[in-house]
Design an enzyme around this catalytic site. Structure first.
Site, mmCIF file in Angstrom:
data_model
loop_
_atom_site.group_PDB
_atom_site.id
_atom_site.type_symbol
_atom_site.label_atom_id
_atom_site.label_comp_id
_atom_site.label_asym_id
_atom_site.label_seq_id
_atom_site.Cartn_x
_atom_site.Cartn_y
_atom_site.Cartn_z
ATOM 1 N N LYS A 27 -16.727 -0.342 41.261
ATOM 2 C CA LYS A 27 -17.751 -0.073 42.292
ATOM 3 C C LYS A 27 -17.494 -0.965 43.513
ATOM 4 O O LYS A 27 -17.548 -0.514 44.654
ATOM 5 C CB LYS A 27 -19.161 -0.304 41.742
ATOM 6 N N SER A 66 -23.512 0.948 43.165
ATOM 7 C CA SER A 66 -24.478 0.516 42.158
ATOM 8 C C SER A 66 -24.963 -0.899 42.436
ATOM 9 O O SER A 66 -24.228 -1.736 42.969
ATOM 10 C CB SER A 66 -23.786 0.561 40.793
ATOM 11 N N TYR A 79 -15.949 -1.635 35.091
ATOM 12 C CA TYR A 79 -16.786 -0.623 35.757
ATOM 13 C C TYR A 79 -17.371 -1.195 37.053
ATOM 14 O O TYR A 79 -17.272 -0.605 38.124
ATOM 15 C CB TYR A 79 -17.904 -0.165 34.805
HETATM 16 C C1 UD1 Z 1 -26.390 -0.406 33.614
HETATM 17 C C2 UD1 Z 1 -25.310 -0.884 34.535
HETATM 18 C C3 UD1 Z 1 -25.524 -0.306 35.914
HETATM 19 C C4 UD1 Z 1 -25.606 1.210 35.839
HETATM 20 C C5 UD1 Z 1 -26.728 1.572 34.886
HETATM 21 C C6 UD1 Z 1 -26.867 3.063 34.732
HETATM 22 C C7 UD1 Z 1 -24.422 -3.187 34.701
HETATM 23 C C8 UD1 Z 1 -24.719 -4.636 34.551
HETATM 24 N N1 UD1 Z 1 -25.426 -2.337 34.531
HETATM 25 O O1 UD1 Z 1 -27.602 -1.012 34.073
HETATM 26 O O2 UD1 Z 1 -24.481 -0.649 36.756
HETATM 27 O O3 UD1 Z 1 -25.864 1.728 37.107
HETATM 28 O O4 UD1 Z 1 -26.458 0.983 33.608
HETATM 29 O O5 UD1 Z 1 -25.793 3.626 34.072
HETATM 30 O O6 UD1 Z 1 -23.320 -2.840 34.989
HETATM 31 N N2 UD1 Z 1 -32.142 -1.986 27.009
HETATM 32 C C9 UD1 Z 1 -32.740 -2.204 25.784
HETATM 33 N N3 UD1 Z 1 -32.428 -1.367 24.750
HETATM 34 C C10 UD1 Z 1 -31.534 -0.336 24.891
HETATM 35 C C11 UD1 Z 1 -30.931 -0.125 26.153
HETATM 36 C C12 UD1 Z 1 -31.256 -0.989 27.193
HETATM 37 O O7 UD1 Z 1 -33.532 -3.119 25.615
HETATM 38 O O8 UD1 Z 1 -31.278 0.374 23.900
HETATM 39 C C13 UD1 Z 1 -32.506 -2.867 28.152
HETATM 40 C C14 UD1 Z 1 -31.345 -3.655 28.709
HETATM 41 O O9 UD1 Z 1 -31.185 -4.867 28.064
HETATM 42 C C15 UD1 Z 1 -31.799 -3.804 30.170
HETATM 43 C C16 UD1 Z 1 -32.627 -2.552 30.448
HETATM 44 O O10 UD1 Z 1 -32.987 -2.046 29.171
HETATM 45 O O11 UD1 Z 1 -32.614 -4.918 30.288
HETATM 46 C C17 UD1 Z 1 -31.860 -1.481 31.209
HETATM 47 O O12 UD1 Z 1 -30.635 -1.232 30.549
HETATM 48 P P1 UD1 Z 1 -29.700 -0.004 30.948
HETATM 49 O O13 UD1 Z 1 -30.479 1.243 31.014
HETATM 50 O O14 UD1 Z 1 -28.513 -0.025 30.038
HETATM 51 O O15 UD1 Z 1 -29.252 -0.332 32.448
HETATM 52 P P2 UD1 Z 1 -28.602 -1.656 33.065
HETATM 53 O O16 UD1 Z 1 -27.851 -2.438 32.040
HETATM 54 O O17 UD1 Z 1 -29.638 -2.341 33.871
#
Ligand code: UD1
Length: 341
Positions: free
Chosen positions: A154, A125, A150
Site C-alpha cells: 500500500k 489503507s 501487504y
Molecule cells: C486489517 C488491516 C487493514 C485492512 C483491514 C480490512 C492491518 C494492520 N490491518 O485491519 O489494513 O484494511 O484489515 O481488510 O494491516 N478482531 C477480533 N476477532 C476477530 C477478528 C478481529 O477481535 O476474529 C479484532 C482485531 O483484533 C481488531 C479489530 O477486530 O482489533 C478489527 O480487525 P480486522 O477486521 O481484522 O481489521 P484490522 O486488523 O483493523
C-alpha cells in the site's frame, strides 16, 4: 457525454459497491477482474441492483499486454485500482506473491494511464499509519514502517502514484480507507471472505448464522476504555460514495494538487466490544464470544480525522454503525438463503 471509469477488481467487495454508486451517479463503468478471490455473486448482484449488465472483462492486471489492449480499446477517463491481494497474514507467509501481484498490476495500470492520460484513483489503507503516535490521524500524520508485506505494498503503490504524477503530469488520488464493513441495503452485494474470515465483521456474522462456533475477541488488556482495540468502521456504501466524489473531482478538473490523499473514515472510534454489543442490539440476538489472546500485529487504536475529505470532496459518512451492522447481517442471511436454495 458520459465519462467512463474502469474499476479493476470490480467484482470484489468494495469494487462492486463502487460500481453501483458510479453508475447511479451517471458514469459508464467497465469492470475488469481476474476472479482470483471471488465468484460471480457480487457481479450478479450489481446487475440486479442496476437492472443492466455493466461491461465485464475477465483479465489479470499483471498481464501488461492485456492492460495495454484494454486502455487502447476503450476511452477511459479514470481508473480505480482495487485489484490486489489483501490478507495481512497471508502476505507475511507469501511476500513474493504479494509484491509481484500488487506491485506489477499497479505498475501496468500506471503505464497505461500515463500513455492515455487517464486519471488514477488508488485504493490505499489506514494501514500506512501503523500504530499512530496521536489519534485521530490526519493525512499529515507520519506513515510508519509497514508491519506486513501487504501494508508495504500500500505504501509503495502510494509512492508509485506520487512519483508518476510528479514526473508525467498525471493526476491521481489515494484514498486511505479505515475499516470497511457492511453491505448494500438491497443485501444483493457484500463481503465474501474465502475460508475462515480474518476480519471482525464477517467473523461476527458467520458466528451469528452458526457457521463459526465462537468469536474470539483478540485481547482485552489494551490501554483503551474497555481494553479492546479501537478502530474506525466505515460503511461500504459511504466508502463507495467517496469514490464517486473523488472521481468527479478528477474528471471535472477540480483537483487543487495533481496528487491528493484523503482519509476515508467516520472519525468515530469504536471498540471491538462496542461493535459486538451494537451488533447484538440492532439485530436482537446474542453472540457467542470469548476473550482470547492478542493477535500479533494488531495496533491498539487508529481512527480518522476525515475533515479534509469533507472540505475538499464534499464527502462524509452518513450511515450509523447500527444501520451498517444491520446491513451486514441482512447480507449474511441472504447468503444463507441462497445456499439453501
Ligand atoms: C486489517 C488491516 C487493514 C485492512 C483491514 C480490512 C492491518 C494492520 N490491518 O485491519 O489494513 O484494511 O484489515 O481488510 O494491516 N478482531 C477480533 N476477532 C476477530 C477478528 C478481529 O477481535 O476474529 C479484532 C482485531 O483484533 C481488531 C479489530 O477486530 O482489533 C478489527 O480487525 P480486522 O477486521 O481484522 O481489521 P484490522 O486488523 O483493523
Amino acid at each position: 457525454m458520459k465519462k467512463t471509469v474502469l474499476v479493476s477488481g470490480g467484482a470484489g467487495f468494495i469494487g462492486s459497491h463502487v460500481t453501483v454508486e458510479l453508475v447511479q451517479a451517471g458514469y459508464d463503468v467497465i469492470i475488469a477482474d481476474n476472479m482470483s478471490n471471488c465468484d460471480t455473486t457480487n457481479y450478479e448482484g450489481v446487475c440486479a441492483i442496476l437492472g443492466y449488465k455493466p461491461l465485464f472483462i475477465k483479465m489479470d492486471f499483471c498481464d501488461a499486454p492485456a492492460v495495454e489492449k484494454l486502455f487502447a480499446e476503450h476511452k477511459i477517463d479514470a481508473v480505480i485500482h482495487f485489484a490486489a491481494f489483501k490478507a495481512v497474514g497471508e502476505s507475511v507467509a507469501e511476500p513474493l506473491m504479494y509484491y509481484k501481484n500488487n506491485l506489477d498490476s499497479f505498475l501496468n495500470v500506471l503505464e497505461a494511464s500515463r500513455k492515455s492520460g487517464t486519471n488514477v484513483l488508488f485504493s490505499s489503507s489506514a494501514t500506512v499509519y501503523g500504530e499512530p503516535d496521536r489519534t485521530p490521524v490526519t493525512e499529515q500524520s507520519p506513515r510508519k514502517s509497514a508491519t506486513s508485506p501487504y501494508g508495504n505494498t500500500k505504501q509503495m503503490c502510494e509512492d508509485f502514484l506520487r512519483d508518476c504524477v510528479a514526473a508525467y503530469g498525471m493526476h491521481g488520488i489515494a484514498l486511505r480507507y479505515f475499516n470497511p464493513i457492511g453491505a448494500h441495503p438491497s443485501a444483493l452485494i457484500g463481503e465474501l471472505p474465502r475460508g475462515v474470515p480474518n476480519n471482525l465483521v464477517p467473523f461476527i456474522t458467520q458466528t451469528a448464522i452458526g457457521k463459526r462456533a465462537c468469536l474470539s475477541i483478540f485481547g482485552d488488556d489494551y490501554p483503551t476504555p474497555d481494553g479492546t482495540c479501537l478502530r474506525d468502521y466505515i460503511d461500504v456504501v459511504d466508502l463507495a460514495k467517496a469514490h464517486v466524489c473523488a472521481v468527479s473531482r478528477m474528471v471535472e478538473g477540480r483537483m487543487e494538487e495533481p496528487y491528493e490523499i484523503y482519509n476515508i473514515g467516520t472519525g468515530r472510534p469504536e471498540s471491538v466490544l462496542e461493535l459486538v454489543q451494537a451488533f447484538e442490539k440492532v439485530n436482537g440476538l446474542k453472540l457467542n464470544y470469548r476473550i482470547a489472546p492478542r493477535r500479533p500485529g494488531d495496533v491498539t487504536e487508529v481512527w480518522a480525522d476525515p475533515s479534509l475529505a469533507q472540505e475538499k470532496l464534499g464527502w462524509k459518512a452518513t450511515r450509523t454503525v447500527e444501520e451498517t451492522l444491520a446491513s451486514a447481517w441482512a447480507w449474511e442471511k441472504h447468503l444463507a438463503a441462497k445456499a439453501a436454495e
